[in-house]
Design a protein around this motif. Structure first.
Motif, PDB file in Angstrom:
ATOM      1  N   GLN A 131     -58.161  18.566 -13.768  1.00  0.00           N
ATOM      2  CA  GLN A 131     -57.690  18.932 -15.101  1.00  0.00           C
ATOM      3  C   GLN A 131     -56.713  20.103 -14.958  1.00  0.00           C
ATOM      4  OE1 GLN A 131     -61.371  19.917 -17.053  1.00  0.00           O
ATOM      5  NE2 GLN A 131     -61.819  17.807 -17.607  1.00  0.00           N
ATOM      6  N   HIS A 143     -65.224  15.770 -15.964  1.00  0.00           N
ATOM      7  CA  HIS A 143     -63.969  15.199 -15.471  1.00  0.00           C
ATOM      8  C   HIS A 143     -63.978  13.698 -15.685  1.00  0.00           C
ATOM      9  CE1 HIS A 143     -60.871  13.689 -12.777  1.00  0.00           C
ATOM     10  NE2 HIS A 143     -60.308  14.874 -12.902  1.00  0.00           N
ATOM     11  N   THR A 260     -48.801  16.568 -17.314  1.00  0.00           N
ATOM     12  CA  THR A 260     -50.100  16.869 -17.906  1.00  0.00           C
ATOM     13  C   THR A 260     -49.891  17.451 -19.292  1.00  0.00           C
ATOM     14  OG1 THR A 260     -50.166  19.085 -16.916  1.00  0.00           O
ATOM     15  CG2 THR A 260     -51.211  17.304 -15.674  1.00  0.00           C
ATOM     16  N   ASN A 264     -57.539  20.562 -22.487  1.00  0.00           N
ATOM     17  CA  ASN A 264     -58.563  19.645 -21.985  1.00  0.00           C
ATOM     18  C   ASN A 264     -59.789  19.622 -22.891  1.00  0.00           C
ATOM     19  OD1 ASN A 264     -59.498  22.227 -21.248  1.00  0.00           O
ATOM     20  ND2 ASN A 264     -60.668  21.396 -19.539  1.00  0.00           N
ATOM     21  N   ASP A 299     -58.148  11.769 -20.942  1.00  0.00           N
ATOM     22  CA  ASP A 299     -57.938  13.217 -20.834  1.00  0.00           C
ATOM     23  C   ASP A 299     -56.510  13.440 -20.361  1.00  0.00           C
ATOM     24  OD1 ASP A 299     -57.853  15.899 -20.283  1.00  0.00           O
ATOM     25  OD2 ASP A 299     -59.598  15.912 -18.950  1.00  0.00           O
ATOM     26  N   SER A 301     -55.033  16.144 -19.830  1.00  0.00           N
ATOM     27  CA  SER A 301     -54.839  17.273 -18.917  1.00  0.00           C
ATOM     28  C   SER A 301     -54.879  16.810 -17.463  1.00  0.00           C
ATOM     29  CB  SER A 301     -55.903  18.352 -19.154  1.00  0.00           C
ATOM     30  OG  SER A 301     -57.162  17.976 -18.633  1.00  0.00           O
TER      31      SER A 301
END
Length: 345
Positions: A131, A143, A260, A264, A299, A301
């Protein structure tokens, strides 16, 4: 404050002169520092920090030989430390005013602040794609690359409305009206080209909700899409930062390079509306093909990229939700923090 406020040399360029020089050369170190100085004098400390840091990064990549420029880079470095100290005091005081003193902060939220201020290091993460949020790292988040949408009770209800939503999308795509490049130039911040996507309509968006408010002129063109999201989805509300509800257009042959996202503490969701063959999407180590009408959540991130190798447009509806493992207390504290950040000058 740990030190006195920075001072601008009397012979330094004006803001207009700095902007003119940056138009000619966006790597002009003195112009970047002058722009930062003038923004700071106008109490726009966020922009000042951005320009000082851009100058420092430029000097690190292209070390100047002129000792006067080297001295100014050192002054910029001192100014960033002063501004960081100023911001820290401002943020902590504002959180205290909202009742979020250190003793009343959720432990994960408190750790996120310690990491933001450099008082604590992020734990080492031994994986290929960790992340790496660009704006705020929140510790303790599981994660994942793609979330299991079967655990999200609203997904099935949303997907039942897909045929009506797709009809609206097809009508919008027939003209491309209103779509704007996803990455737009901003005169208030140092300019970066972002892999050739700056002002590039190959990746463009039509926002239905942006900067904390509905975009009525766009909603009128796809009321079913908008209202379905509002009615069914537990959106992540963080002032002007979230949610974003937008139609994302990727033109034939276009690619979104690996990157990214900002946070997160949320998940990004896609509802694929129009997906030709030869389109793909990678998050971390996992690559998928969008399936029209089937929601994915991931996700952002974690490093991700997308491509459209077909001869046709790809259109995806994008919106964001909180990470499910966050408590309401954590959501309130994250929201309060960003309210302070977004109103800081």
């Amino acid at each position: 404050m740990a030190s006195n406020a920075p001072q601008t040399p009397s012979d330094f360029p004006s803001e207009a002169e700095a902007e003119s020089r940056l138009t000619a050369d966006r790597f002009d170190i003195i112009a970047l520092i002058a722009k930062a100085d003038r923004r700071r004098e106008n109490t726009d400390n966020r922009a000042a920090s951005a320009y000082y840091n851009a100058a420092i990064r430029t000097a690190a990549a292209r070390p100047p030989a002129d000792p006067d420029v080297v001295a100014q880079v050192a002054r910029a470095d001192a100014a960033t430390r002063w501004l960081a100290d100023h911001f820290r005091c401002h943020l902590l005081d504002a959180l205290t005013d909202r009742g979020f003193t250190r003793d009343h902060q959720h432990p994960r939220f408190r750790e996120s602040l310690d990491m933001m201020f450099g008082d604590m290091q992020r734990p080492d993460e031994y994986r290929q794609f960790p992340q790496k949020p660009m704006a705020h790292y929140y510790p303790g988040m599981t994660h994942i690359e793609f979330a299991d949408t079967r655990a999200l009770d609203w997904v099935t209800r949303l997907e039942t409305r897909f045929p009506e939503m797709q009809r609206e999308a097809l009508a919008i795509l027939a003209s491309h009206d209103g779509f704007q490049p996803y990455i737009k130039a901003a005169s208030s911040r140092p300019q970066q080209d972002h892999h050739g996507l700056l002002e590039n309509a190959d990746w463009s968006t039509l926002h239905l909700w942006q900067n904390g408010a509905a975009v009525d002129e766009h909603i009128r063109r796809c009321p079913i899409i908008y209202q379905t999201i509002i009615d069914y989805v537990p959106l992540c509300h963080i002032g002007p930062r979230a949610p974003s509800i937008m139609l994302s257009l990727l033109k034939p042959g276009a690619k979104i390079p690996p990157h990214t996202g900002m946070l997160n503490s949320r998940l990004i969701c896609h509802l694929p509306l129009i997906v030709p063959p030869d389109c793909g999407f990678r998050v971390g180590t996992t690559t998928i093909k969008w399936e029209e009408g089937k929601v994915i959540a991931f996700d952002d991130s974690v490093e991700h990229e997308a491509w459209n190798n077909s001869a046709f447009d790809r259109l995806v509806l994008i919106f964001d939700i909180w990470r499910p493992e966050l408590t309401q207390t954590e959501r309130d504290q994250i929201t309060a923090m960003f309210n302070v950040v977004d109103n800081y000058r």
